[in-house]
Design a protein around this motif. Structure first.
Motif, PDB file in Angstrom:
ATOM      1  N   PRO A  76       0.970  -1.087  -0.049  1.00  8.69           N
ATOM      2  CA  PRO A  76      -0.020  -0.233   0.140  1.00  8.69           C
ATOM      3  C   PRO A  76       0.782   1.350   0.031  1.00  8.69           C
ATOM      4  CG  PRO A  76      -0.863  -1.477   1.495  1.00  8.69           C
ATOM      5  CD  PRO A  76       0.465  -2.103   0.930  1.00  8.69           C
ATOM      6  N   ALA A 125      -3.818  -0.298  -3.915  1.00 12.12           N
ATOM      7  CA  ALA A 125      -4.998  -0.655  -2.918  1.00 12.12           C
ATOM      8  C   ALA A 125      -5.147  -1.968  -2.930  1.00 12.12           C
ATOM      9  CB  ALA A 125      -6.311   0.247  -3.530  1.00 12.12           C
ATOM     10  N   ASN A 150      -6.970  -5.693  -1.631  1.00 11.04           N
ATOM     11  CA  ASN A 150      -8.109  -6.413  -1.355  1.00 11.04           C
ATOM     12  C   ASN A 150      -7.950  -7.787  -0.812  1.00 11.04           C
ATOM     13  OD1 ASN A 150      -8.569  -7.989  -3.850  1.00 11.04           O
ATOM     14  ND2 ASN A 150      -8.325  -6.024  -4.906  1.00 11.04           N
ATOM     15  N   ARG A 161      -5.518  -0.859  -9.152  1.00  8.99           N
ATOM     16  CA  ARG A 161      -4.482   0.502  -9.504  1.00  8.99           C
ATOM     17  C   ARG A 161      -4.696   1.081 -10.853  1.00  8.99           C
ATOM     18  NH1 ARG A 161       1.514   1.376  -7.442  1.00  8.99           N
ATOM     19  NH2 ARG A 161       1.837   3.605  -8.167  1.00  8.99           N
ATOM     20  N   THR A 187     -14.402   4.091  -1.753  1.00  5.89           N
ATOM     21  CA  THR A 187     -13.258   3.960  -2.432  1.00  5.89           C
ATOM     22  C   THR A 187     -12.048   3.031  -1.597  1.00  5.89           C
ATOM     23  OG1 THR A 187     -11.238   5.267  -3.118  1.00  5.89           O
ATOM     24  CG2 THR A 187     -12.198   6.045  -1.172  1.00  5.89           C
ATOM     25  N   ASN A 188     -12.395   2.977  -0.480  1.00  6.77           N
ATOM     26  CA  ASN A 188     -11.391   1.911   0.451  1.00  6.77           C
ATOM     27  C   ASN A 188     -12.134   0.675   0.765  1.00  6.77           C
ATOM     28  OD1 ASN A 188      -9.246   4.111   0.560  1.00  6.77           O
ATOM     29  ND2 ASN A 188     -10.730   5.160   2.149  1.00  6.77           N
ATOM     30  N   ASP A 230     -12.592  -3.301   0.690  1.00  8.28           N
ATOM     31  CA  ASP A 230     -11.419  -4.100   0.583  1.00  8.28           C
ATOM     32  C   ASP A 230     -11.949  -5.531   0.093  1.00  8.28           C
ATOM     33  OD1 ASP A 230     -13.199  -5.416   2.540  1.00  8.28           O
ATOM     34  OD2 ASP A 230     -11.903  -5.267   4.319  1.00  8.28           O
ATOM     35  N   GLY A 269      -9.096   3.569  -3.984  1.00  6.20           N
ATOM     36  CA  GLY A 269      -8.239   3.899  -2.635  1.00  6.20           C
ATOM     37  C   GLY A 269      -7.936   5.402  -2.797  1.00  6.20           C
ATOM     38  N   ASP A 270      -8.208   6.063  -3.854  1.00  5.81           N
ATOM     39  CA  ASP A 270      -7.564   7.493  -4.099  1.00  5.81           C
ATOM     40  C   ASP A 270      -8.920   8.393  -3.789  1.00  5.81           C
ATOM     41  OD1 ASP A 270      -8.946   6.891  -6.423  1.00  5.81           O
ATOM     42  OD2 ASP A 270      -7.221   7.587  -7.583  1.00  5.81           O
TER      43      ASP A 270
END
Length: 436
Positions: A79, A84, A86, A115, A211-212, A214, A243-244
């Motif tokens: 990370p 990101a 999962n 990504r 966005t986050n 998992d 993740g962004d």
């Protein structure tokens, strides 16, 4: 025809740049091939029609199969390096929402990644350059250079620079990683097989609180309107947290469905997203960029994978997984296999001995994926029938053990030796299926 030979980093009109291997296309397959070739000390010219960073239509999700190739290439997948991670796949359909962890296997990492391709492809190509590959950006290959005496491909014709100056690059071997357009293969008469599956996918980025997430989220049913039962739309969908602050949201259709030729994909995406919870953020106000689409060439829909000095990798060889639409893992792997074959071939004298080595490439690819892709072609024929798909969703999703089996076979994640009973069954099925 006689031409002067030069080795500049760039090339002017009419000059010739020699290399041991020319790789056409700097996507994951091309960058993988270039990295592995350059790591052996070969002179590799990697030709790319665009300039980096550049966007590419994709779901941006990587299963553990793709992760292993990145790890083998020495790429930091932590990370902290911008990935990101999962834990597995969340499947939504038939009123069921089930989270399946990635299998715990000896042969594959236990995590997936996300990504954006804008960043991912740039990272990969720079990794290949660091290994020693020479990158020629802004250079569109227009076709193969064929030796009229032997019929073999001995280079590529291209146009480069802002003025699109003609240039010729020569090499004894060409690796075609030019994606679904497959310009090199088409010039050699290697056309798309109509008896193999083809998909179309569209995606868009949205600012989203998911966005986050998992887990990679896969929707087996697409519903329009509320309540959910209002109308079932064709296709399958995905939601991948980047993740962004954004999520990659998209959907796909297969040519085995009746709606394939008669669908406005951007409108289909809008209708599906309109039925999702508004708090997820998939609204026009949160959209980043337009809806973009791409074809998914599946199940070896372009063969043979070697002809006259050219090896096909990734999408150029129709290597997208029919079960799940994953292409990056197979591009990375086939790039490595092509590089290994090229290294062995170039260690032999030009002629029959070298040709025998090159001719082994299709056999390697067929052994690795042939039986599995045959099962995948059967699978897409089945799910193209709405009745069968509805039955599978209704009776399969509520059964966790069955779904763990489905995850393993769809993601192509088994231990090849040993493993559990599921692994042994899937491996046996793959071996028994005809590798055509």
């Amino acid at each position: 025809m006689a031409m002067a030979t030069t080795r500049p980093d760039g090339a002017g009109g009419g000059s010739t740049t020699d290399a041991d291997v020319i790789v056409v296309g700097a996507g994951p397959g091309g960058s993988s091939a270039a990295y592995h070739l350059a790591s052996t000390g070969l002179d590799v010219l990697l030709v790319e029609k665009t300039t980096f960073p550049r966007e590419k239509v994709c779901g941006d999700g990587l299963t553990p199969r793709a992760v292993r190739s990145l790890v083998e290439m020495g790429i930091d997948t932590s990370p902290a390096a911008g990935w990101a991670r999962n834990k597995g796949l969340r499947i939504v359909g038939g009123g069921v929402r089930m989270e399946l962890p990635w299998p715990d296997l000896a042969s594959w990492p236990g995590y997936g990644l996300v990504r954006p391709r804008l960043d991912f492809d740039d990272l990969l190509v720079r990794h290949a350059v660091k290994a020693g590959a020479r990158l020629q950006e802004g250079t569109a290959v227009t076709g193969p250079l064929i030796d009229e005496r032997t019929g073999r491909v001995v280079g590529v014709l291209a146009r480069t620079g802002p003025d699109r100056e003609p240039v010729t690059y020569r090499a004894p071997l060409i690796i075609a990683a030019d994606g679904n357009s497959a310009r090199i293969a088409l010039a050699l008469g290697i056309r798309r097989r109509e008896d193999r599956p083809l998909g179309v996918a569209v995606r868009r980025y949205y600012r989203s609180p998911l966005t986050n997430d998992d887990h990679l989220e896969s929707h087996l049913e697409l519903w329009e309107g509320r309540p959910r039962e209002s109308r079932l739309l064709p296709g399958y969908g995905w939601i991948f947290g980047v993740g962004d602050g954004t999520s990659n949201v998209g959907l796909g259709l297969l040519n085995t469905t009746d709606a394939f030729q008669h669908t406005n994909y951007a409108d289909l995406l809008r209708r599906w997203l309109g039925a999702l919870p508004p708090e997820w953020g998939f609204t026009e106000d949160n959209a980043i960029g337009p809806v973009r689409g791409s074809a998914l060439p599946m199940g070896f829909n372009r063969t043979p994978h070697y002809r006259d000095g050219v090896l096909l990798v990734g999408d150029a060889g129709g290597m997208v997984n029919p079960f799940n639409g994953e292409g990056i893992a197979y591009a990375l792997e086939s790039g490595r296999y092509a590089a290994e074959v090229a290294v062995q071939a170039l260690a032999r004298a030009e002629g029959p001995a070298r040709e025998r080595a090159l001719g082994h490439y299709p056999a390697i690819i067929r052994t690795q994926y042939g039986g599995y892709y045959t099962l995948g072609r059967y699978f897409v024929q089945l799910i193209g029938n709405p009745t069968i798909m509805a039955l599978g969703t209704k009776y399969g999703l509520p059964r966790p053990m069955l779904m763990r089996f489905v995850l393993k076979i769809m993601a192509n994640l088994t231990d090849p030796r040993g493993g559990d009973a599921m692994d042994r069954l899937i491996n046996a099925m793959t071996r028994l299926a005809p590798a055509a």
